[in-house]
Motif scaffolding. Structure first.
Motif, PDB file in Angstrom:
ATOM      1  N   MET A   2      -7.965  -8.464  -9.262  1.00 55.46           N
ATOM      2  CA  MET A   2      -7.203  -7.832 -10.426  1.00 55.46           C
ATOM      3  C   MET A   2      -7.926  -8.529 -11.680  1.00 55.46           C
ATOM      4  O   MET A   2      -7.991  -7.973 -12.710  1.00 55.46           O
ATOM      5  CB  MET A   2      -5.704  -8.064 -10.473  1.00 55.46           C
ATOM      6  CG  MET A   2      -4.866  -7.356  -9.490  1.00 55.46           C
ATOM      7  SD  MET A   2      -4.778  -5.670  -9.677  1.00 55.46           S
ATOM      8  CE  MET A   2      -3.368  -5.650 -10.750  1.00 55.46           C
ATOM      9  N   ARG A   3      -8.294  -9.783 -11.470  1.00 54.96           N
ATOM     10  CA  ARG A   3      -9.035 -10.674 -12.675  1.00 54.96           C
ATOM     11  C   ARG A   3     -10.341  -9.937 -13.115  1.00 54.96           C
ATOM     12  O   ARG A   3     -10.433  -9.726 -14.203  1.00 54.96           O
ATOM     13  CB  ARG A   3      -9.163 -12.063 -12.148  1.00 54.96           C
ATOM     14  CG  ARG A   3      -9.908 -12.896 -13.249  1.00 54.96           C
ATOM     15  CD  ARG A   3      -9.849 -14.321 -12.840  1.00 54.96           C
ATOM     16  NE  ARG A   3      -8.615 -14.661 -12.951  1.00 54.96           N
ATOM     17  CZ  ARG A   3      -8.575 -16.290 -12.527  1.00 54.96           C
ATOM     18  NH1 ARG A   3      -9.477 -17.023 -12.175  1.00 54.96           N
ATOM     19  NH2 ARG A   3      -7.151 -16.674 -12.713  1.00 54.96           N
ATOM     20  N   ARG A   4     -10.976  -9.484 -11.954  1.00 55.19           N
ATOM     21  CA  ARG A   4     -12.384  -8.795 -12.501  1.00 55.19           C
ATOM     22  C   ARG A   4     -12.246  -7.836 -12.963  1.00 55.19           C
ATOM     23  O   ARG A   4     -12.951  -7.406 -13.763  1.00 55.19           O
ATOM     24  CB  ARG A   4     -13.147  -9.050 -10.990  1.00 55.19           C
ATOM     25  CG  ARG A   4     -13.516 -10.307 -10.441  1.00 55.19           C
ATOM     26  CD  ARG A   4     -14.721 -10.037  -9.553  1.00 55.19           C
ATOM     27  NE  ARG A   4     -15.773  -9.850  -9.962  1.00 55.19           N
ATOM     28  CZ  ARG A   4     -16.750  -8.925  -9.940  1.00 55.19           C
ATOM     29  NH1 ARG A   4     -16.375  -8.002  -8.835  1.00 55.19           N
ATOM     30  NH2 ARG A   4     -17.893  -8.302 -10.328  1.00 55.19           N
TER      31      ARG A   4
ATOM     32  N   ASP B 204      -2.093  -1.077  -5.357  1.00 53.15           N
ATOM     33  CA  ASP B 204      -1.896  -0.106  -6.422  1.00 53.15           C
ATOM     34  C   ASP B 204      -3.161   0.493  -6.854  1.00 53.15           C
ATOM     35  O   ASP B 204      -3.410   1.878  -6.817  1.00 53.15           O
ATOM     36  CB  ASP B 204      -1.114  -0.388  -7.447  1.00 53.15           C
ATOM     37  CG  ASP B 204       0.279  -0.494  -7.499  1.00 53.15           C
ATOM     38  OD1 ASP B 204       0.838  -0.558  -6.201  1.00 53.15           O
ATOM     39  OD2 ASP B 204       1.047  -0.919  -8.388  1.00 53.15           O
ATOM     40  N   VAL B 205      -4.283  -0.441  -7.269  1.00 53.46           N
ATOM     41  CA  VAL B 205      -5.448   0.344  -7.783  1.00 53.46           C
ATOM     42  C   VAL B 205      -6.286   0.982  -6.815  1.00 53.46           C
ATOM     43  O   VAL B 205      -6.804   1.879  -6.695  1.00 53.46           O
ATOM     44  CB  VAL B 205      -6.116  -1.051  -8.069  1.00 53.46           C
ATOM     45  CG1 VAL B 205      -7.583  -0.923  -8.691  1.00 53.46           C
ATOM     46  CG2 VAL B 205      -5.568  -1.641  -9.353  1.00 53.46           C
ATOM     47  N   LEU B 206      -6.031   0.320  -5.605  1.00 52.41           N
ATOM     48  CA  LEU B 206      -6.892   1.096  -4.329  1.00 52.41           C
ATOM     49  C   LEU B 206      -6.332   2.488  -4.048  1.00 52.41           C
ATOM     50  O   LEU B 206      -7.000   3.561  -3.825  1.00 52.41           O
ATOM     51  CB  LEU B 206      -6.758   0.214  -3.115  1.00 52.41           C
ATOM     52  CG  LEU B 206      -7.709  -1.000  -3.118  1.00 52.41           C
ATOM     53  CD1 LEU B 206      -7.569  -1.826  -2.190  1.00 52.41           C
ATOM     54  CD2 LEU B 206      -9.206  -0.757  -3.447  1.00 52.41           C
ATOM     55  N   ASP B 207      -4.974   2.552  -3.980  1.00 56.67           N
ATOM     56  CA  ASP B 207      -4.352   3.783  -3.854  1.00 56.67           C
ATOM     57  C   ASP B 207      -4.709   4.939  -4.873  1.00 56.67           C
ATOM     58  O   ASP B 207      -4.940   6.051  -4.560  1.00 56.67           O
ATOM     59  CB  ASP B 207      -2.900   3.654  -3.827  1.00 56.67           C
ATOM     60  CG  ASP B 207      -2.215   2.986  -2.646  1.00 56.67           C
ATOM     61  OD1 ASP B 207      -2.914   3.013  -1.703  1.00 56.67           O
ATOM     62  OD2 ASP B 207      -1.163   2.221  -2.626  1.00 56.67           O
ATOM     63  N   LEU B 208      -4.783   4.321  -6.059  1.00 58.20           N
ATOM     64  CA  LEU B 208      -4.849   5.141  -7.192  1.00 58.20           C
ATOM     65  C   LEU B 208      -6.485   5.670  -7.103  1.00 58.20           C
ATOM     66  O   LEU B 208      -6.750   6.859  -7.269  1.00 58.20           O
ATOM     67  CB  LEU B 208      -4.780   4.649  -8.635  1.00 58.20           C
ATOM     68  CG  LEU B 208      -3.354   4.393  -8.913  1.00 58.20           C
ATOM     69  CD1 LEU B 208      -3.222   3.650 -10.055  1.00 58.20           C
ATOM     70  CD2 LEU B 208      -2.500   5.868  -9.191  1.00 58.20           C
TER      71      LEU B 208
ATOM     72  N   ALA C 267       1.148  -1.066   0.069  1.00 56.59           N
ATOM     73  CA  ALA C 267      -0.180  -0.022  -0.061  1.00 56.59           C
ATOM     74  C   ALA C 267       0.978   1.326  -0.020  1.00 56.59           C
ATOM     75  O   ALA C 267       1.832   1.321   0.870  1.00 56.59           O
ATOM     76  CB  ALA C 267      -0.838   0.109   1.272  1.00 56.59           C
ATOM     77  N   GLY C 268       0.481   1.971  -1.005  1.00 54.97           N
ATOM     78  CA  GLY C 268       1.265   3.445  -0.962  1.00 54.97           C
ATOM     79  C   GLY C 268       2.467   3.372  -1.848  1.00 54.97           C
ATOM     80  O   GLY C 268       2.767   4.446  -2.260  1.00 54.97           O
ATOM     81  N   GLY C 269       3.026   2.138  -2.368  1.00 53.03           N
ATOM     82  CA  GLY C 269       4.087   2.003  -3.109  1.00 53.03           C
ATOM     83  C   GLY C 269       3.970   2.584  -4.439  1.00 53.03           C
ATOM     84  O   GLY C 269       4.885   3.076  -5.427  1.00 53.03           O
ATOM     85  N   VAL C 270       2.755   2.783  -5.214  1.00 55.72           N
ATOM     86  CA  VAL C 270       2.136   3.196  -6.435  1.00 55.72           C
ATOM     87  C   VAL C 270       2.731   4.641  -6.550  1.00 55.72           C
ATOM     88  O   VAL C 270       3.186   4.927  -7.585  1.00 55.72           O
ATOM     89  CB  VAL C 270       0.999   3.085  -6.794  1.00 55.72           C
ATOM     90  CG1 VAL C 270      -0.087   3.910  -5.846  1.00 55.72           C
ATOM     91  CG2 VAL C 270       0.479   2.968  -8.234  1.00 55.72           C
TER      92      VAL C 270
END
Length: 259
Positions: free
Chosen positions: A57-59, A80-84, A16-19
């Motif tokens: 990620m699949r969905r 990554d997706v949640l952070d964005l 988390a946060g790495g993106v």
């Protein structure tokens, strides 16, 4: 640990946060025709419809009409997706400016806007304990701290005030969204009856607690926010008064308190 190594390690880990600590995906001809903006837009739609628990990620790749491998060119993990997605919704929180009504009005507008965004995206409140390093979040956090400084709040009270306001809006939104989604009418009625039967044991809760109170969330939130701002304003006034005292006055006041 060396700071640069710590940042590099966090970026590589996909946590988390790495993106925010990595380049925004591969560029040039080799990259598939998919952008972060498209990914975030579809992720937000999925999250709003079904919640964070249903995001995989699949969905997400299926909704985008692509394969998981293509998706991984742009984002490494679900985190990554949640952070964005979280940073994207904060773009809708307007940063007050030029109102001329003072710091209280500016903070009230910021916090009210923040709450409105969290309520429009019920999945978001529970995720705000993660590192928040996106530009939209940082810009609004900067405004919060800068406005408190303008009000005369200094450390150690500055961090406490910022945390208090942040935790208040997050906790309030979390309670409201979970209450509305999970408290079925029959369950609520049974809980109210439980409090009525046990009113001698819990008299204050039976008369005034959340199970018997009305659902005027907006008024309750506004009153609670006003109380927090009253405390911040009073503390800032005390700090200013203390700063205006001469060394002799502070010594005399301390002597009086010691007596």
């Amino acid at each position: 640990m060396d700071e640069s190594k710590a940042i590099s390690g966090a970026a590589r880990s996909g946590s988390a946060g790495g993106v925010w600590l990595r380049p925004s995906g591969r560029s040039g001809r080799e990259g598939p025709p998919l952008s972060r903006d498209r990914i975030v837009e579809e992720a937000l739609a999925l999250l709003d419809e079904e919640g964070a628990g249903r995001l995989t990620m699949r969905r997400l790749a299926e909704r985008l009409g692509t394969g998981s491998t293509t998706l991984y060119w742009h984002v490494k993990t679900k985190d990554d997706v949640l952070d964005l997605a979280l940073d994207a919704i904060f773009a809708d929180v307007r940063i007050p400016g030029g109102s001329g009504q003072g710091w209280r009005a500016d903070l009230t507008a910021l916090i009210d806007g923040w709450r409105a965004v969290l309520l429009r995206h019920p999945w978001s409140s529970a995720l705000l304990g993660r590192p928040m390093l996106g530009p939209n979040v940082l810009a609004r956090s900067e405004f919060l701290y800068a406005t408190l400084l303008e009000a005369g709040v200094t450390e150690p009270h500055l961090t406490a005030a910022a945390f208090g306001l942040s935790n208040y809006v997050i906790g309030s939104a979390l309670m409201q969204t979970t209450w509305l989604t999970s408290a079925e009418q029959a369950v609520r009625q049974a809980a109210q009856e439980h409090m009525r039967v046990n009113r001698e044991r819990y008299p204050a809760l039976a008369a005034h607690g959340p199970l018997v109170a009305g659902d005027d969330w907006d008024t309750s939130f506004a009153l609670g926010l006003a109380w927090l701002l009253d405390g911040i304003e009073a503390n800032a006034a005390t700090e200013r008064a203390a700063g205006q005292e001469s060394p002799r006055d502070r010594h005399l006041n301390g002597a009086v308190l010691d007596d």
